[in-house]
Scaffold this motif. Structure first.
Motif, PDB file in Angstrom:
ATOM      1  N   VAL A  49       4.063 -41.538  -9.634  1.00 15.03           N
ATOM      2  CA  VAL A  49       3.041 -42.583  -9.617  1.00 15.03           C
ATOM      3  C   VAL A  49       2.401 -42.700  -8.240  1.00 15.03           C
ATOM      4  N   VAL A  50       3.235 -42.650  -7.179  1.00 15.68           N
ATOM      5  CA  VAL A  50       2.697 -42.741  -5.817  1.00 15.68           C
ATOM      6  C   VAL A  50       1.778 -41.566  -5.516  1.00 15.68           C
ATOM      7  N   VAL A  51       2.202 -40.350  -5.894  1.00 16.21           N
ATOM      8  CA  VAL A  51       1.369 -39.161  -5.653  1.00 16.21           C
ATOM      9  C   VAL A  51       0.058 -39.252  -6.424  1.00 16.21           C
ATOM     10  N   LEU A  52       0.122 -39.708  -7.677  1.00 15.57           N
ATOM     11  CA  LEU A  52      -1.099 -39.838  -8.468  1.00 15.57           C
ATOM     12  C   LEU A  52      -2.034 -40.883  -7.873  1.00 15.57           C
ATOM     13  N   ILE A  53      -1.492 -42.004  -7.411  1.00 15.99           N
ATOM     14  CA  ILE A  53      -2.342 -43.047  -6.826  1.00 15.99           C
ATOM     15  C   ILE A  53      -3.048 -42.532  -5.573  1.00 15.99           C
ATOM     16  N   VAL A  54      -2.295 -41.835  -4.702  1.00 14.98           N
ATOM     17  CA  VAL A  54      -2.907 -41.279  -3.490  1.00 14.98           C
ATOM     18  C   VAL A  54      -3.967 -40.243  -3.854  1.00 14.98           C
ATOM     19  N   GLY A  55      -3.645 -39.377  -4.821  1.00 16.83           N
ATOM     20  CA  GLY A  55      -4.617 -38.366  -5.232  1.00 16.83           C
ATOM     21  C   GLY A  55      -5.862 -38.964  -5.842  1.00 16.83           C
ATOM     22  N   ILE A  56      -5.714 -39.988  -6.673  1.00 15.29           N
ATOM     23  CA  ILE A  56      -6.865 -40.642  -7.288  1.00 15.29           C
ATOM     24  C   ILE A  56      -7.735 -41.309  -6.225  1.00 15.29           C
ATOM     25  N   PHE A  73      -8.046 -40.524  -3.146  1.00 20.42           N
ATOM     26  CA  PHE A  73      -8.721 -39.504  -2.336  1.00 20.42           C
ATOM     27  C   PHE A  73      -9.885 -38.875  -3.091  1.00 20.42           C
ATOM     28  N   VAL A  74      -9.637 -38.470  -4.334  1.00 23.13           N
ATOM     29  CA  VAL A  74     -10.665 -37.742  -5.081  1.00 23.13           C
ATOM     30  C   VAL A  74     -11.814 -38.668  -5.484  1.00 23.13           C
ATOM     31  N   GLU A  75     -11.507 -39.920  -5.845  1.00 27.42           N
ATOM     32  CA  GLU A  75     -12.573 -40.821  -6.282  1.00 27.42           C
ATOM     33  C   GLU A  75     -13.539 -41.156  -5.155  1.00 27.42           C
ATOM     34  N   LEU A 127     -17.514 -36.369  -6.904  1.00 28.49           N
ATOM     35  CA  LEU A 127     -16.723 -35.291  -7.503  1.00 28.49           C
ATOM     36  C   LEU A 127     -16.384 -35.615  -8.951  1.00 28.49           C
ATOM     37  N   ASN A 128     -16.114 -36.890  -9.221  1.00 28.87           N
ATOM     38  CA  ASN A 128     -15.834 -37.329 -10.590  1.00 28.87           C
ATOM     39  C   ASN A 128     -16.961 -38.254 -11.038  1.00 28.87           C
ATOM     40  N   THR A 129     -18.057 -37.665 -11.465  1.00 35.30           N
ATOM     41  CA  THR A 129     -19.221 -38.457 -11.861  1.00 35.30           C
ATOM     42  C   THR A 129     -18.979 -39.221 -13.152  1.00 35.30           C
ATOM     43  N   ALA A 130     -18.188 -38.684 -14.050  1.00 34.17           N
ATOM     44  CA  ALA A 130     -17.983 -39.292 -15.368  1.00 34.17           C
ATOM     45  C   ALA A 130     -17.046 -40.490 -15.328  1.00 34.17           C
ATOM     46  N   GLY A 131     -16.262 -40.666 -14.270  1.00 27.89           N
ATOM     47  CA  GLY A 131     -15.362 -41.811 -14.176  1.00 27.89           C
ATOM     48  C   GLY A 131     -14.207 -41.724 -15.165  1.00 27.89           C
ATOM     49  N   VAL A 132     -13.910 -42.869 -15.811  1.00 29.99           N
ATOM     50  CA  VAL A 132     -12.771 -42.935 -16.733  1.00 29.99           C
ATOM     51  C   VAL A 132     -13.193 -42.765 -18.193  1.00 29.99           C
ATOM     52  N   ILE A 133     -14.463 -42.489 -18.427  1.00 24.28           N
ATOM     53  CA  ILE A 133     -14.956 -42.368 -19.806  1.00 24.28           C
ATOM     54  C   ILE A 133     -14.331 -41.185 -20.546  1.00 24.28           C
ATOM     55  N   PRO A 134     -14.212 -39.972 -19.950  1.00 25.13           N
ATOM     56  CA  PRO A 134     -13.647 -38.836 -20.698  1.00 25.13           C
ATOM     57  C   PRO A 134     -12.245 -39.072 -21.251  1.00 25.13           C
ATOM     58  N   PRO A 135     -11.269 -39.558 -20.470  1.00 24.94           N
ATOM     59  CA  PRO A 135      -9.944 -39.777 -21.070  1.00 24.94           C
ATOM     60  C   PRO A 135      -9.934 -40.861 -22.136  1.00 24.94           C
ATOM     61  N   ILE A 136     -10.777 -41.894 -21.990  1.00 27.22           N
ATOM     62  CA  ILE A 136     -10.836 -42.945 -23.008  1.00 27.22           C
ATOM     63  C   ILE A 136     -11.351 -42.373 -24.323  1.00 27.22           C
ATOM     64  N   PHE A 137     -12.437 -41.611 -24.261  1.00 28.68           N
ATOM     65  CA  PHE A 137     -12.994 -41.004 -25.476  1.00 28.68           C
ATOM     66  C   PHE A 137     -12.016 -40.010 -26.092  1.00 28.68           C
ATOM     67  N   ALA A 138     -11.425 -39.150 -25.271  1.00 33.37           N
ATOM     68  CA  ALA A 138     -10.526 -38.113 -25.796  1.00 33.37           C
ATOM     69  C   ALA A 138      -9.305 -38.727 -26.459  1.00 33.37           C
ATOM     70  N   TYR A 155      -9.263 -32.268 -12.176  1.00 30.28           N
ATOM     71  CA  TYR A 155      -8.570 -33.424 -11.588  1.00 30.28           C
ATOM     72  C   TYR A 155      -8.228 -34.467 -12.639  1.00 30.28           C
ATOM     73  N   LEU A 156      -9.188 -34.819 -13.503  1.00 32.67           N
ATOM     74  CA  LEU A 156      -8.931 -35.796 -14.559  1.00 32.67           C
ATOM     75  C   LEU A 156      -7.873 -35.299 -15.538  1.00 32.67           C
ATOM     76  N   THR A 157      -7.924 -34.009 -15.856  1.00 35.18           N
ATOM     77  CA  THR A 157      -6.943 -33.441 -16.789  1.00 35.18           C
ATOM     78  C   THR A 157      -5.531 -33.537 -16.223  1.00 35.18           C
ATOM     79  N   VAL A 158      -5.378 -33.215 -14.958  1.00 38.09           N
ATOM     80  CA  VAL A 158      -4.055 -33.283 -14.333  1.00 38.09           C
ATOM     81  C   VAL A 158      -3.552 -34.723 -14.302  1.00 38.09           C
ATOM     82  N   VAL A 159      -4.425 -35.660 -13.901  1.00 37.01           N
ATOM     83  CA  VAL A 159      -4.020 -37.062 -13.777  1.00 37.01           C
ATOM     84  C   VAL A 159      -3.605 -37.642 -15.132  1.00 37.01           C
TER      85      VAL A 159
END
Length: 454
Positions: free
Chosen positions: A233-240, A242-244, A275-286, A391-395
């Protein structure tokens, strides 16, 4: 200039925060509004038996309703007045955005500035009311049938009066949340709707943390798994985080203009591409599309004949699309990548951006204005979208894999982490902007005072 800016930024401490009266008022208003939101999540719908709802919620685990329940802070599980949360508004706004990108009339409204945006916001609210009414009716009907099939009297007096009352209550609850979100945006700090979603997700964290550590105490969950989960969780939070904040900044140059000293000077600026123009929409839809068959079969219950072709197909589909199954994670990753490219193409139009640059006299060095600029923007955007999709796929897939391997009931999935980190970073940025504006205001007042003394 850089030294001056650095010194000002370094002074953004608690002492400056204590002096920023307006900022403190905005923060207290935001906290009060979120408390009101949490109170509303515990007020049940008229005609619903709250004591029987928990059994129904346990029977419906794992479906799409779990996703909506997470975003509503458990309101859907308790069938409260705000059980639908702000998800109908999010869906309506996405539909209007897509329509504005495809329909010529709506596209013309989008280009009209503030007036066009106001009109599109009005259409979004109409769509929200329509979706709330449809979802509320099906939710009330499904609650009646689901409770009848499982022998649980969750509805005191089933019938059309209960359904109509539930629809009116749910529409009113969602519209009140939208009004509350607008008040937070204008009188508080941060984006109101996003903060409401984040508050619903964060509100469930204490219960999850309690269950996690209780499982470790009783031996149901190994200590190594708990430590590994916390590290993940800590690694994902730091990565998110940074990338966002990551951007590809394209240099934009404007023609030389005469200054007050009579010198010719060329203006420069940057076009930031996230870098992540789509935001959180792709995982919600998928995730919504993948969980839909499971939800349909759960609500169908005993009425589905498992010996029939339809029943057999539903049961087989549920087996392959269950959380943690390889096919589910593969389709989830493919869906995220697809919606990344699709939604990025909807929200960013290279041709329109190139035309705006050309009208204002701006150009990218080495690229001819017009069509060549649009092609270059599309070239750059497609390549950074590849990185954003990975990045979104990994997260989003890593927490799913964690659930499959450990069996931890992880509500804090990738989508929830994305929302929480994004909203937190955005809110902190606005707090810093308010503190910086307050610091500059103090400097201007001191400069004026010194000028008068002289």
């Amino acid at each position: 200039m850089a030294t001056r800016a650095d010194s000002i930024a370094s002074n953004l401490n608690l002492a400056n925060f204590s002096k920023a009266t307006e900022l403190r008022q905005r923060i207290w208003f935001t906290i009060g509004a979120l408390i009101v939101f949490r109170f509303l999540s515990f007020i049940p719908l008229p005609g619903v038996n709250p004591a029987a709802l928990q059994n129904l919620a346990d029977l419906g685990r794992g479906g799409i309703l779990d996703l909506f329940n997470t975003f509503s802070g458990g309101s859907l599980e308790r069938m409260s007045l705000i059980a639908l949360g702000v998800m109908p508004y999010i869906t309506a706004s996405i539909v209007v955005q897509m329509a504005a990108a495809l329909h010529p009339t709506l596209a013309a409204l989008k280009k009209e500035g503030a007036t066009g945006r106001q009109k599109l916001n009005q259409y979004t609210r109409y769509g929200t009311v329509f979706l709330c009414a449809i979802q509320g009716w099906f939710l009330a009907s499904g609650l009646e049938s689901f409770s009848a099939q499982n022998g649980i009297a969750a509805v005191v007096d089933p019938g059309y009066m209960f359904r109509i009352g539930a629809v009116v209550s749910l529409v009113g609850g969602t519209m009140f949340l939208l009004w509350l979100g607008e008040q937070i945006t204008s009188r508080g700090i941060g984006n109101g709707v996003s903060l409401i979603i984040m508050a619903g997700i964060v509100a469930q964290f204490p219960m999850f943390a309690t269950n996690l550590f209780e499982g470790g105490r009783t031996g149901a969950i190994a200590p190594g798994i708990i430590i590994g989960f916390i590290v993940m969780v800590v690694v994902l939070i730091v990565g998110i985080a940074f990338v966002e904040r990551a951007q590809r900044r394209l240099l934009i140059q404007y023609p030389k203009r005469a200054t007050q000293q009579g010198m010719m000077q060329a203006d420069r600026s940057h076009l930031p591409l996230k870098l992540n123009t789509a935001g959180v929409i792709p995982p919600i839809f998928a995730s919504s599309l993948l969980l839909l068959p499971l939800t349909i079969s759960q609500f169908a219950g005993n009425s589905v004949d498992t010996e029939s072709t339809f029943g057999t197909a539903i049961v087989t589909l549920n087996q392959y699309l269950a959380h943690g199954q390889p096919i589910y994670m593969l389709l989830y990753a493919i869906g995220i990548i697809f919606f990344c490219f699709f939604y990025t193409a909807v929200v960013f139009n290279p041709e329109e951006t190139a035309d705006n640059l050309k009208k204002n006299g701006g150009f990218i060095p080495g690229i001819r204005p017009g069509k060549r600029t649009a092609e270059y923007l599309e070239y750059v955007l497609s390549r950074i979208t590849v990185v954003g999709a990975i990045y979104l796929t990994v997260v989003c897939v890593v927490p799913e894999y964690m659930i499959a391997q450990t069996g931890i009931p992880l509500f804090l999935g990738g989508t929830s982490l994305l929302i929480v980190v994004n909203v937190t970073v955005d809110t902190l940025s606005q707090v810093q902007s308010h503190l910086l504006a307050h610091q500059y205001g103090d400097l201007i007042k001191k400069a004026k005072l010194k000028g008068r003394l002289r």
